[in-house]
Each structure stands twice: as C-alpha cells, then as structure tokens.
Design an enzyme around this catalytic site. Structure first.
Site, PDB file in Angstrom:
ATOM      1  N   TYR A 108     -10.655  -9.294   8.575  1.00  0.00           N
ATOM      2  CA  TYR A 108     -11.147  -9.343   7.271  1.00  0.00           C
ATOM      3  C   TYR A 108     -11.525 -10.854   7.041  1.00  0.00           C
ATOM      4  CZ  TYR A 108      -8.788  -4.998   6.335  1.00  0.00           C
ATOM      5  OH  TYR A 108      -8.232  -3.475   6.618  1.00  0.00           O
ATOM      6  N   GLN A 148       0.796  -1.171   0.036  1.00  0.00           N
ATOM      7  CA  GLN A 148      -0.006   0.195   0.044  1.00  0.00           C
ATOM      8  C   GLN A 148       0.935   1.324  -0.082  1.00  0.00           C
ATOM      9  OE1 GLN A 148      -2.528  -0.515   3.457  1.00  0.00           O
ATOM     10  NE2 GLN A 148      -3.503  -2.298   2.638  1.00  0.00           N
ATOM     11  N   TYR A 178      -6.320   6.407  21.423  1.00  0.00           N
ATOM     12  CA  TYR A 178      -7.382   6.039  20.505  1.00  0.00           C
ATOM     13  C   TYR A 178      -7.835   4.614  20.205  1.00  0.00           C
ATOM     14  CZ  TYR A 178      -7.798  10.985  20.003  1.00  0.00           C
ATOM     15  OH  TYR A 178      -7.911  12.221  20.429  1.00  0.00           O
ATOM     16  N   GLU A 198     -13.025   4.898  11.376  1.00  0.00           N
ATOM     17  CA  GLU A 198     -13.289   5.756  12.248  1.00  0.00           C
ATOM     18  C   GLU A 198     -13.153   7.277  12.081  1.00  0.00           C
ATOM     19  OE1 GLU A 198     -12.133   3.186  16.488  1.00  0.00           O
ATOM     20  OE2 GLU A 198     -10.921   4.977  15.979  1.00  0.00           O
ATOM     21  N   HIS A 257      -0.698  -0.213   5.845  1.00  0.00           N
ATOM     22  CA  HIS A 257      -1.090   0.505   6.988  1.00  0.00           C
ATOM     23  C   HIS A 257       0.299   1.368   7.046  1.00  0.00           C
ATOM     24  CE1 HIS A 257      -3.730  -2.770   8.968  1.00  0.00           C
ATOM     25  NE2 HIS A 257      -3.949  -2.280   7.698  1.00  0.00           N
TER      26      HIS A 257
END
Length: 473
Positions: free
Chosen positions: A367, A186, A356, A346, A254
């Site tokens: 997943y 990614q 958080y 979120e 990520h």
C-alpha cells in the site's frame, strides 16, 4: 501516439552520477518523481518522453515489455537503463504504478451505470431497476442469507444477527445468544449461511472473528460454528472449525470469510492470512487457506495430501484475504475472489491441493508503494483466472442461477468495496470472455447473493442498506 517509455539520459544521468540517491528506501511515487517525471510528466501524461497513460505502446504493451524497457533502456532514444539502480522488485513496482495510473486515467473518461430507485439502468445484456429491501436500521451489514419460509438473515459486523420478516420488515431485536465475537479491525461477525437441507435440520452457519480481549491485548482468528434459531434464540451451537490458539494474532486485517455448500455434504470456507504473508505458504499454518469439511466439521478422508502434515481440513493454500466464494452451477467448479494489496485483486479457480502463490507471486505492490515480489508466476503456483489493477477490493461473489434475468444466466457477479461496483463476468472454459460494470457508486458492495425469487440481492455499506436488482420489464 506513444513514442516510447522514455527517460532522458541528459536529465537523469547526472543525478545518478553525482547525487547517488538511495532508491532502495524509496516508494513507487518517489522513484517516479526522481527518475521519470522529468520526461513523462508528474501526472504521466507526457512531455519529452510521451504519455504513459494513453494506452499506446510502441515497444510492446505487456508487463514484461514495460519492465524490459525500464530495466534495459534505449540509448538511441535517450532512455537510461535503470536496472543498475533498481532491483527486480522495484522494477516490477514501477510497472504496477504505471498500470495503476493508466487505468485510472482510462476510467476518468468512462461512464458507468449508477442506478436510482424507480429508474431503468441499461447494461450490455439486461436492463434492470433497483428496489430497496432494507433502507436504514442496519449498522455495518456483512452478509445475507435466505430461509425457506421467506425470512432473511443479515449479519452486522458488531456481532448482531438480524432477521428480516416475511413482511420485509427488519425486526428490531437481534437473535439472542449468538457466539461471542471480537470486533477488531476488519473482523467481527461476518458470514451467515443456511444449510441446503435447512427444512429438515434447521442448521445455520456463522463465520466470525473468534478470540480474547484481555488487558488491552486482542488475539483473534476466523472461526466457524453452526446452530439453530428457536423463538429468537441461538441454540444447539456446534463448533465446526476453530484454529489452534498458537495461530491467533493481534493483527486486525485479512480475516477472509465466506461459506458455501457443494450439495454433497461438504462445506468450504477460507481463513485469511491475517497479515502473516509467508504463513500462507505453510500448510501446517492455519492462515491463508481454504478448507473443506463435512458439514458437521469432520475431516473428509479424500481431502488432498501434502508433503507435510497440514492443518486438518486444508483444501488449498497461498491465499491472502478471500471474501468471495461460489460454485459454478454448470459444472460444480469452485471460484474465489480475494483482496490483493495495492493492485492484484484476484479471481481464482479453486482446485484441491493447489497453491495460489501469495506472497511469492503477486500482481500488486504494498500500500505504501514498496515492492512485495518481483514475480508474477512461479512453478507449482496457480495463475488467477483474472486480476484487477488497480484494486477494486473484491467482496461478495455469486453465480446467477435464477430465471428472471435469462441474459445473465450462469454469469458471475463480483462485488467491490473500494470501487463501489458490481462486475458481471462471463466464464467459458474457466476463462473470462466478458466483463462489464453493471452498477457503480451507490455504496461499498459487501455482499452479492442469488435470491430464491430470481432477483440479485446486494448488501451495501455506506449507506448500510440492502437492495435488489429486478428486471426492468
């Protein structure tokens, strides 16, 4: 009308007593097939036990009510208690699965604005048209930024920084000499941001996957630099933030990445947890954090203090994969959006020193349908302002501060990759009071930006285009 969340004791109890299947190794879909489908239907649309996707609930509609029904059952209605065969994580997983299917079913009966060039698209507050800014010539564009002279900068994931001229034409040659990046999973060249005082200092900031590729092995993490563009060349590069090599990883997921300025000489940016999960809870680990630095990379003395020595610059922690970051122009509050797993994307109000929660608390599951956490709240951990279930794959975030759409003034615009949409949120006292989908199904929304001309710019993947929203009138 919903009768109840029902599972037949006559059908299920013999299964539990005789076959004794190992539910601990089953994913959500398989557990539902084994325990629930006989009464509620394989598609959750109902049978002996009624529908689970019509939005009608007899014994409470909150997640806690559903979890209690599954766990404790209701013998009078023939529903077996499953708290003896499913642990709390699995029970939470089943609630997420039901919510996911419920909302998917609801959306099937809804229509959403799918704009077409030249046509008026109507929304609750404003009507708009889309105009094509760049139609072709880009590959995997990631972020857009505006220069004061009317030019625009676009990043491509492969590592190219492109310039759109004042004539609106994409220049064929990328900027030369930009930092070496590793396109991996990614990650790649992601963020581009222009310093508020660019006309005085010329600084441009980049966020990208930094690392090494040796002998087939890749080690990366997100890094940030700044530099200038002169005669098509990237020059005067300065390191703004770079992690210790011990935090580099071969994971391809990520990376996080956005960068914003607060107007007081500070920058804020995230670094994703790179699949490290609990590393996000360790302030001494570089991953899963949002950072605050001076715009030249120095550490502000008034950054938050923690119980243990943090990685320099940590502002908040417990993040998964933030790809949206924006300041509310009304009061300076900082918000971020981040990808959850399967469910649980979120919107957070980012406050200094706060935790958080990822992955200790979570509104999603993995997943593959396996549980991540049975908790959605925990002492010392912030709740999201709102969350999306199923996931919409949040990416790009902007408060509208222009003057072309007065009806949208100060509203928050949230991009989404998987759901290919933009959502308009109205926030009052840090709470969402309105939410609507204003655009859908014209491409994966990678970035949403407030243009200096008062229009809303959107970077799309598949097709790899840039469009803008302009008032219908």
């Amino acid at each position: 009308m919903k009768r109840t969340l029902l599972l037949s004791a006559l059908l299920i109890s013999p299964l539990l007593a005789q076959d004794k299947p190992d539910f601990s190794k089953m994913k959500a879909e398989k557990i539902f097939e084994q325990l629930c489908a006989g009464c509620h239907g394989a598609d959750l649309s109902g049978g002996q036990g009624g529908s689970l996707i019509d939005g009608e609930w007899k014994h409470g509609s909150e997640d806690a009510d559903l979890m209690k029904s599954i766990k404790e059952g209701n013998p009078q209605l023939g529903m077996t208690p499953f708290g003896t065969v499913l642990n709390d994580g699995q029970l939470r997983m089943m609630v997420i699965y039901i919510r996911e299917k419920e909302k998917q079913a609801k959306q099937k009966g809804m229509s959403f604005p799918k704009p077409k060039p030249g046509e008026v698209t109507k929304t609750e507050k404003a009507d708009y048209k889309i105009e094509m800014v760049i139609d072709g010539g880009l590959k995997d564009p990631w972020a857009l930024a505006f220069l004061p002279d009317g030019r625009k900068l676009v990043t491509e994931k492969s590592g190219r920084l492109r310039i759109i001229g004042t004539d609106g034409v994409l220049q064929p040659e990328p900027v030369k000499g930009t930092p070496a990046i590793i396109e991996h999973g990614q990650g790649g060249l992601m963020e581009v941001a222009v310093h508020p005082d660019y006309e005085k200092n010329g600084w441009i900031y980049l966020g990208f996957a930094d690392g090494t590729r040796e002998g087939g092995k890749v080690k990366t993490i997100t890094a940030y630099v700044r530099g200038r563009i002169k005669d098509g060349q990237w020059v005067d590069q300065e390191q703004i933030w770079k992690a210790d090599p011990k935090f580099y990883t071969d994971a391809g997921i990520h990376f996080g990445t956005r960068l914003v300025f607060d107007g007081k000489g500070h920058i804020y940016f995230p670094v994703g947890e790179r699949g490290g999960r609990m590393e996000a809870q360790d302030v001494a680990n570089a991953k899963g954090k949002i950072y605050r630095l001076h715009d030249d990379g120095r550490i502000p003395e008034d950054n938050p203090k923690f119980d243990k020595d943090p990685v320099p610059g940590v502002w908040t922690y417990g993040h998964r994969n933030p790809q949206g970051l924006a300041f509310d122009p009304r009061d300076g509050s900082l918000y971020n959006t981040e990808h959850g797993p399967r469910g649980g994307d979120e919107l957070n109000w980012v406050q200094p020193g706060h935790n958080y929660g990822w992955p200790v608390i979570c509104y999603g599951m993995d997943y593959d349908g396996s549980p991540i956490s049975n908790e959605t709240a925990h002492e010392g951990m912030d709740q999201p302002v709102t969350y999306w279930q199923p996931s919409i794959a949040t990416c790009g975030l902007a408060f509208y501060s222009g003057d072309k759409f007065q009806e949208w003034k100060n509203d928050l615009f949230v991009g989404a990759l998987a759901q290919q949409e933009i959502r308009r949120l109205r926030l009052v006292d840090h709470k969402v009071t309105e939410q609507e989908i204003i655009l859908k199904n014209i491409g994966r929304v990678r970035d949403v930006r407030n243009g200096p001309d008062g229009f809303i710019y959107v970077v799309l993947n598949g097709p790899d285009n840039i469009i803008r929203l302009v008032p219908a009138k």
